[in-house]
Design an enzyme around this catalytic site. Structure first.
Site, PDB file in Angstrom:
ATOM      1  N   LYS A 164       0.814  -1.222   0.000  1.00  0.00           N
ATOM      2  CA  LYS A 164       0.000   0.000   0.000  1.00  0.00           C
ATOM      3  C   LYS A 164       0.850   1.275   0.000  1.00  0.00           C
ATOM      4  O   LYS A 164       0.615   2.178  -0.770  1.00  0.00           O
ATOM      5  CB  LYS A 164      -0.899   0.072   1.245  1.00  0.00           C
ATOM      6  CG  LYS A 164      -2.030  -0.896   1.301  1.00  0.00           C
ATOM      7  CD  LYS A 164      -2.941  -0.588   2.487  1.00  0.00           C
ATOM      8  CE  LYS A 164      -2.225  -0.484   3.814  1.00  0.00           C
ATOM      9  NZ  LYS A 164      -1.766  -1.750   4.381  1.00  0.00           N
TER      10      LYS A 164
ATOM     11  N   ARG B  16      -9.382   0.871   9.269  1.00  0.00           N
ATOM     12  CA  ARG B  16      -8.819  -0.429   9.618  1.00  0.00           C
ATOM     13  C   ARG B  16      -9.807  -1.343  10.309  1.00  0.00           C
ATOM     14  O   ARG B  16      -9.475  -2.468  10.635  1.00  0.00           O
ATOM     15  CB  ARG B  16      -7.633  -0.199  10.543  1.00  0.00           C
ATOM     16  CG  ARG B  16      -6.326  -0.611   9.911  1.00  0.00           C
ATOM     17  CD  ARG B  16      -5.262  -0.412  10.947  1.00  0.00           C
ATOM     18  NE  ARG B  16      -4.047  -1.074  10.603  1.00  0.00           N
ATOM     19  CZ  ARG B  16      -3.099  -0.543   9.852  1.00  0.00           C
ATOM     20  NH1 ARG B  16      -3.251   0.626   9.299  1.00  0.00           N
ATOM     21  NH2 ARG B  16      -1.989  -1.217   9.640  1.00  0.00           N
TER      22      ARG B  16
ATOM     23  N   ARG C 111      11.793  -6.024   4.675  1.00  0.00           N
ATOM     24  CA  ARG C 111      11.676  -4.618   5.074  1.00  0.00           C
ATOM     25  C   ARG C 111      12.290  -4.410   6.459  1.00  0.00           C
ATOM     26  O   ARG C 111      12.910  -3.371   6.725  1.00  0.00           O
ATOM     27  CB  ARG C 111      10.192  -4.214   5.085  1.00  0.00           C
ATOM     28  CG  ARG C 111       9.960  -2.785   5.510  1.00  0.00           C
ATOM     29  CD  ARG C 111       8.530  -2.349   5.292  1.00  0.00           C
ATOM     30  NE  ARG C 111       7.646  -2.829   6.346  1.00  0.00           N
ATOM     31  CZ  ARG C 111       6.320  -2.703   6.309  1.00  0.00           C
ATOM     32  NH1 ARG C 111       5.730  -2.131   5.282  1.00  0.00           N
ATOM     33  NH2 ARG C 111       5.574  -3.158   7.292  1.00  0.00           N
TER      34      ARG C 111
ATOM     35  N   ARG D  70      11.762  -1.294  11.546  1.00  0.00           N
ATOM     36  CA  ARG D  70      10.554  -0.922  12.289  1.00  0.00           C
ATOM     37  C   ARG D  70      10.355  -1.874  13.459  1.00  0.00           C
ATOM     38  O   ARG D  70      10.464  -3.079  13.296  1.00  0.00           O
ATOM     39  CB  ARG D  70       9.335  -0.988  11.354  1.00  0.00           C
ATOM     40  CG  ARG D  70       8.845   0.370  10.934  1.00  0.00           C
ATOM     41  CD  ARG D  70       7.785   0.263   9.888  1.00  0.00           C
ATOM     42  NE  ARG D  70       6.560  -0.370  10.368  1.00  0.00           N
ATOM     43  CZ  ARG D  70       5.441  -0.421   9.644  1.00  0.00           C
ATOM     44  NH1 ARG D  70       5.411   0.093   8.439  1.00  0.00           N
ATOM     45  NH2 ARG D  70       4.368  -1.009  10.139  1.00  0.00           N
TER      46      ARG D  70
ATOM     47  N   ARG E 179      -0.229  -8.927  13.539  1.00  0.00           N
ATOM     48  CA  ARG E 179      -0.795  -7.861  12.695  1.00  0.00           C
ATOM     49  C   ARG E 179      -1.641  -8.466  11.572  1.00  0.00           C
ATOM     50  O   ARG E 179      -2.676  -7.925  11.213  1.00  0.00           O
ATOM     51  CB  ARG E 179       0.319  -6.968  12.139  1.00  0.00           C
ATOM     52  CG  ARG E 179       0.794  -5.938  13.160  1.00  0.00           C
ATOM     53  CD  ARG E 179       2.147  -5.374  12.830  1.00  0.00           C
ATOM     54  NE  ARG E 179       2.205  -4.756  11.523  1.00  0.00           N
ATOM     55  CZ  ARG E 179       3.332  -4.599  10.823  1.00  0.00           C
ATOM     56  NH1 ARG E 179       4.480  -5.017  11.318  1.00  0.00           N
ATOM     57  NH2 ARG E 179       3.306  -4.015   9.648  1.00  0.00           N
TER      58      ARG E 179
HETATM   59  P1  ADP Z   1       1.056  -1.911   8.077  1.00  0.00           P
HETATM   60  O1  ADP Z   1      -0.008  -1.613   7.075  1.00  0.00           O
HETATM   61  O2  ADP Z   1       2.272  -2.518   7.448  1.00  0.00           O
HETATM   62  O3  ADP Z   1       0.560  -2.690   9.259  1.00  0.00           O
HETATM   63  P2  ADP Z   1       1.000   0.834   9.091  1.00  0.00           P
HETATM   64  O4  ADP Z   1       2.109   1.776   9.023  1.00  0.00           O
HETATM   65  O5  ADP Z   1      -0.221   1.126   8.280  1.00  0.00           O
HETATM   66  O6  ADP Z   1       1.622  -0.568   8.670  1.00  0.00           O
HETATM   67  O7  ADP Z   1       0.527   0.642  10.615  1.00  0.00           O
HETATM   68  C1  ADP Z   1       1.410   0.355  11.654  1.00  0.00           C
HETATM   69  C2  ADP Z   1       0.658   0.325  12.996  1.00  0.00           C
HETATM   70  O8  ADP Z   1       0.096   1.629  13.238  1.00  0.00           O
HETATM   71  C3  ADP Z   1      -0.539  -0.616  13.082  1.00  0.00           C
HETATM   72  O9  ADP Z   1      -0.179  -1.936  13.405  1.00  0.00           O
HETATM   73  C4  ADP Z   1      -1.381   0.061  14.182  1.00  0.00           C
HETATM   74  O10 ADP Z   1      -0.868  -0.218  15.463  1.00  0.00           O
HETATM   75  C5  ADP Z   1      -1.161   1.531  13.905  1.00  0.00           C
HETATM   76  N1  ADP Z   1      -2.218   2.103  13.027  1.00  0.00           N
HETATM   77  C6  ADP Z   1      -2.045   2.603  11.768  1.00  0.00           C
HETATM   78  N2  ADP Z   1      -3.208   3.011  11.248  1.00  0.00           N
HETATM   79  C7  ADP Z   1      -4.151   2.766  12.192  1.00  0.00           C
HETATM   80  C8  ADP Z   1      -5.556   2.943  12.257  1.00  0.00           C
HETATM   81  N3  ADP Z   1      -6.255   3.444  11.234  1.00  0.00           N
HETATM   82  N4  ADP Z   1      -6.187   2.569  13.396  1.00  0.00           N
HETATM   83  C9  ADP Z   1      -5.536   2.051  14.428  1.00  0.00           C
HETATM   84  N5  ADP Z   1      -4.215   1.831  14.427  1.00  0.00           N
HETATM   85  C10 ADP Z   1      -3.523   2.190  13.326  1.00  0.00           C
END
Ligand code: ADP
Length: 187
Positions: A13, A88, A127, A133, A144
């Protein structure tokens, strides 16, 4: 162009959003990046969010919505946006519908980048070596993905019902995936 990108962790994404940002000259708004920004700035919100994120769990809906609302209020988002990482879960999907309706900017497209969970684990392991990270460890990644399947996958159905969902295959090269997305958007 007002676009929501959906897909599992590691589906690409973020990578695709950056390319779309250049293509359409609209901001890429990633709630993950906004949260990591808050962590880097050592704000109270960031410190609280880090504990949740490092466990692979979702940060509180209202907190993330608040950050998103602020970001969407900035001038560059008036021409459109690419949302990455939000919504999400179904509660966030409803919150987003309301928010975008209020500002008269409903989402026009939701694109699911579909990849196999096993492929995703391999990609994130790579990654992790590059970016380091703290939520990219193998164990947290599995959690996750589980949360994605339970909480986020139903959001796909939400957009199907709104009749704006398209699905593209997320395997192959970055360029191939981008081409598939652009084909959908230019249809
Ligand atoms: P990925 O899609 O690889 O899991 P992101 O950078 O989108 O990585 O998200 C990393 C973390 O940030 C998630 O596991 C969550 O803890 C938090 N997070 C991101 N976006 C949201 C959201 N919309 N609602 C709740 N937590 C979020």
């Amino acid at each position: 162009m007002r676009l929501v990108l959906l897909g599992a962790p590691g589906s690409g994404k973020g990578t695709q959003a950056k390319l779309l940002k250049k293509e359409f000259n609209i901001p890429h708004i990633s709630t993950g990046d906004l949260l990591r920004g808050a962590i880097a700035d050592k704000t109270e919100l960031g410190l609280a969010a880090k504990i949740v994120m490092d466990k692979g769990q979702l940060v509180n809906d209202d907190i993330v919505l608040g950050m998103l609302k602020q970001r969407l209020a900035q001038a560059d988002a008036k021409k459109g946006f690419i949302l990455d990482g939000f919504p999400r879960n179904l509660v966030q999907a409803d919150m987003l519908d309301k928010l975008l309706e209020e500002i008269n900017m409903p989402a026009q497209h939701a694109i699911l980048i579909a990849v196999d969970p096993e492929e995703v684990v391999g990609r994130i392991a790579k990654r992790a070596e590059i970016e380091g990270r703290t939520d990219d460890t193998q164990e947290v990644v599995r959690d996750r993905i589980k949360i994605y399947e339970k909480e986020t996958a139903p959001v796909v159905e939400h957009y199907k019902q709104h009749d704006i969902l398209s699905e593209v295959l997320g395997t192959g090269s970055i360029e191939q995936v981008q081409h598939r997305i652009l084909s959908v958007l230019r249809f």
